[in-house]
Design an enzyme around this catalytic site. Structure first.
Site, short mmCIF file in Angstrom:
data_model
loop_
_atom_site.label_atom_id
_atom_site.label_comp_id
_atom_site.label_asym_id
_atom_site.label_seq_id
_atom_site.Cartn_x
_atom_site.Cartn_y
_atom_site.Cartn_z
N ILE A 16 23.76 76.80 25.04
CA ILE A 16 24.36 77.89 25.82
C ILE A 16 24.98 78.98 24.95
O ILE A 16 25.46 79.99 25.46
CB ILE A 16 25.42 77.35 26.80
CG1 ILE A 16 26.51 76.56 26.05
CG2 ILE A 16 24.78 76.49 27.87
CD1 ILE A 16 27.63 76.06 26.96
N GLY A 19 28.18 80.08 17.75
CA GLY A 19 29.39 80.62 17.16
C GLY A 19 29.20 80.85 15.68
O GLY A 19 28.07 80.80 15.16
N GLY A 20 30.30 81.10 14.97
CA GLY A 20 30.21 81.40 13.55
C GLY A 20 29.64 80.26 12.72
O GLY A 20 28.89 80.49 11.78
N LYS A 39 30.28 71.75 20.72
CA LYS A 39 29.92 72.60 19.58
C LYS A 39 29.57 71.72 18.40
O LYS A 39 30.38 70.92 17.95
CB LYS A 39 31.10 73.53 19.23
CG LYS A 39 30.81 74.54 18.12
CD LYS A 39 32.01 75.47 17.95
CE LYS A 39 31.78 76.51 16.88
NZ LYS A 39 32.94 77.43 16.74
N ASP A 133 39.30 86.91 14.80
CA ASP A 133 37.99 87.42 15.22
C ASP A 133 38.01 87.72 16.72
O ASP A 133 37.08 87.35 17.44
CB ASP A 133 36.89 86.42 14.87
CG ASP A 133 35.49 87.07 14.92
OD1 ASP A 133 35.41 88.31 14.86
OD2 ASP A 133 34.49 86.32 15.04
#
Length: 651
Positions: A16, A19-20, A39, A133
């Protein structure tokens, strides 16, 4: 990885997002029989020890934050040598997608969004956590009952302030971390971050939401970094004329280059934004906090003519908690009349909460004569005045009128302070401080003081002035100074003056030599880091040449007092020596003379450069380059005590 089971309980269903450092999956928690977001660290990061520490720090940092506006962490672990984080699964869309679709949001819709983002940021800041961020892609509008709930995502580059910084955090010094368009000037310079950097990013988000574009736009990353540190941004009213005029002043503060000039908390940020959205030239708003319904009736009867004429508008709440809600809904409230003894939240507790919501509103306490102990407590906590029950109408009117005038004066003073800030930009900081401390007459006096003087020169910038148009050349010169000046000031230096393409800084007081050396070393490192990021064609690529000397200087005003043209400066051998050393340095050198090396050699590492001629026709003298801060200086947090020579020996 579809259908793979992590840690024998989380089954991956579909990807879905990314990220970094990881891929985000919708997964199913077999133990608790619920969907979750999981994640998983990407393979290219798994082998990096620093990346693994950052990944773990993200999980542990967010897990501490029990706030509805920050995505919640359920679990963390390592499966087959691959770290993973289990989070709540959200349904909705991120702000990036919404802005791409709608382009602009109304001020009221933006305010509703900012209130929730600010609540998450305030919780993170209170826990000593800096996001680093913050951008629309990391702001998620989750579908909840009865409406949307904003969640902050991806703390993968989080910075913790209150705990001992680990190796992974230390390794990020000198690196610009974040998304360029939303980075603050201090992020560009790669200094240690704090919550004010997140508030800058919040300002960029608000600006884009209202205008449809970010405040700083450039062709490439290097040019964008220069613009963030140097350029003004278009006032919102120039892009969207229909916006309330107060937004120009709001963003001038929200996006101030100097962090000290910005809003200092997320609450203050949102309160100021709300004031622009809701303020008008309408009636003076008075909040009455009282659980006795007869008081509301009395106020309406007593001031019925002024209410009818639009002079006053009354807002009522029956306890402190409800009053705080009304304050947030009406940030332009000027006067608060509150009882002390109330249910849910009493008047004294409410009084302590008022400044964090509205710093201008003034509170008048209402209480019986026999309650003097509480009245004294309220006055000590900052209550503006008090009224005794039963309230006399004449006393009430006079007190309200006095309070309104006082608040109006506060607002005028605030505007004057903003004007004075602009004037101070063009005045010697040393002179301003001296006048503030000692008065105008004494400020003209002279004195001999021990000081360290540093000259930081932009190498061969005269060539740039010949090759570029005047406006562009001055902009590029300011871009260099925007990196240099903050670090000089952070170490207690005073920018005495700008001499063409050089800045002269003076350090006085305890440990002035070591503070000056530390500042110059940090400036050199930051200029090199920014030059690498901005590219060879950037103004930072010119490099800096630094000269530093210490000794006794004469401090005072020079010029023509009769014609009103004065400057405040320092004179002496140390000043001349620093200027000559900077002139003799090559890019990247911090040149000092023998007395400075002798005084600081236990705390800084030096290399012998050899003999250099500092003046035409003058014999060469031995000079030294400051290589780095030594272990002892680092241990002393860059502010060690060193022995200062009493004179500077420089021809």
């Amino acid at each position: 990885m579809f259908n793979r089971t992590i840690a024998r309980k989380y089954t991956l269903r579909r990807e879905i997002g990314r990220g970094g450092m990881g891929v985000i999956w919708e997964a199913f928690d077999q133990a608790l029989r619920r969907p979750v977001a999981l994640k998983v660290m990407t393979p290219e990061h798994v082998t990096s020890d620093s990346a693994r520490r950052r990944f773990e720090r993200e999980a542990t940092a967010i897990a501490r934050l029990r706030n509805e506006h920050i995505v919640q962490i359920h679990d963390y672990g390592i499966d087959e040598d691959c770290p993973y984080i289990v989070m709540e699964l959200l349904e909705g869309e991120d702000l990036e997608h919404r802005l791409a679709r709608e382009r602009q949001l109304s001020p009221s819709a933006t305010l509703a969004l900012l209130r929730q983002i600010a609540a998450g940021l305030q919780a993170a800041s209170s826990a000593g956590i800096v996001h680093r961020d913050l951008k629309p892609a990391n702001v998620f509008m989750a579908r909840k009952e009865p409406g949307e709930c904003v969640k902050l995502l991806d703390f993968g580059v989080v910075w913790t302030l209150f705990e001992g910084s680990d190796e992974a955090q230390q390794s990020s010094f000198g690196k610009a971390i974040g998304t360029p368009a939303y980075m603050s000037p201090e992020q560009v310079r790669a200094v240690a971050p704090d919550h004010l950097s997140d508030l800058w990013s919040l300002g960029v988000i608000a600006y884009r939401a209202l205008t449809g574009r970010p405040p700083f736009v450039a062709r490439g990353v290097g040019e964008l970094l220069i613009s963030i540190c140097t350029d003004p941004f278009p006032p919102p009213s120039s892009l969207v004329p229909a916006l309330p005029p107060g937004f120009d002043g709001f963003f001038a503060r929200a996006l101030a280059k100097d962090p000290a000039q910005r809003f200092q908390s997320a609450r203050e940020f949102v309160a100021a934004f709300a004031a622009v959205v809701e303020v008008s030239s309408g009636p003076t708003k008075i909040l009455v906090v009282e659980d006795e319904p007869d008081v509301a009736l009395m106020m309406r009867l007593q001031f019925r003519q002024k209410i009818r004429d639009g002079v006053y508008e009354f807002i009522f709440a029956d306890n402190g908690e409800a009053a705080l809600h009304e304050l947030r809904r009406h940030p332009d409230i000027d006067v608060i009349l509150t009882d002390i003894k109330m249910p849910v939240m009493d008047g004294l507790t409410f009084l302590g909460r008022v400044p964090e919501v509205n710093p201008f509103a003034k509170t008048v306490m209402m209480s019986a004569y026999g309650d003097m102990a509480n009245i004294r407590c309220a006055m000590n906590q900052g209550a503006f005045d008090f009224l005794l029950k039963p309230i006399h109408c004449a006393d009430l009117e006079a007190t309200i009128d006095k309070t309104i005038k006082h608040v109006a004066e506060l607002r005028r003073n605030a505007r004057s302070d903003e004007e004075n800030k602009i004037l101070r930009q063009f005045t010697s900081a040393a002179l301003v401080e001296r006048i503030r401390e000692m008065g105008p007459a004494i400020a003209l006096a002279s004195e001999a003081v021990m000081a360290t003087v540093a000259f930081i020169d932009i190498f061969q910038f005269t060539r740039v002035t010949k090759e570029r148009p005047p406006g562009e050349a001055m902009r590029l010169l300011r871009a260099n100074f925007e990196v240099i000046v903050p670090e000089l000031m952070a170490k207690g230096g005073v920018v005495d003056k700008f001499l063409g393409d050089a800045v002269m800084a003076v350090f006085q007081g305890p440990e002035h030599l070591s503070r000056a050396l530390s500042a110059c070393v940090i400036v050199r490192a930051q200029m090199a880091a920014v030059a690498r990021r901005a590219g060879e064609s950037s103004p930072y690529a010119q490099g800096i040449c630094v000269g530093l000397s210490t000794g006794q200087v004469l401090s005072g005003s020079i010029g023509s007092q009769a014609y009103g043209r004065l400057d405040y400066t320092v004179l002496g051998e140390a000043v001349n020596a620093a200027a000559h050393l900077a002139r003799a340095a090559v890019p990247g050198e911090i040149l000092v003379d023998a007395p400075v090396r002798e005084a600081a050699q236990a705390l800084f590492d030096f290399e012998e450069v050899g003999a250099r001629s500092l003046l035409p026709g003058a014999p060469p003298v031995d000079v030294f380059n400051v290589v780095r801060r030594g272990p002892a200086a680092l241990l002393a947090d860059c502010e060690p005590t060193v022995r200062i020579p009493t004179t500077a020996t420089m021809p």
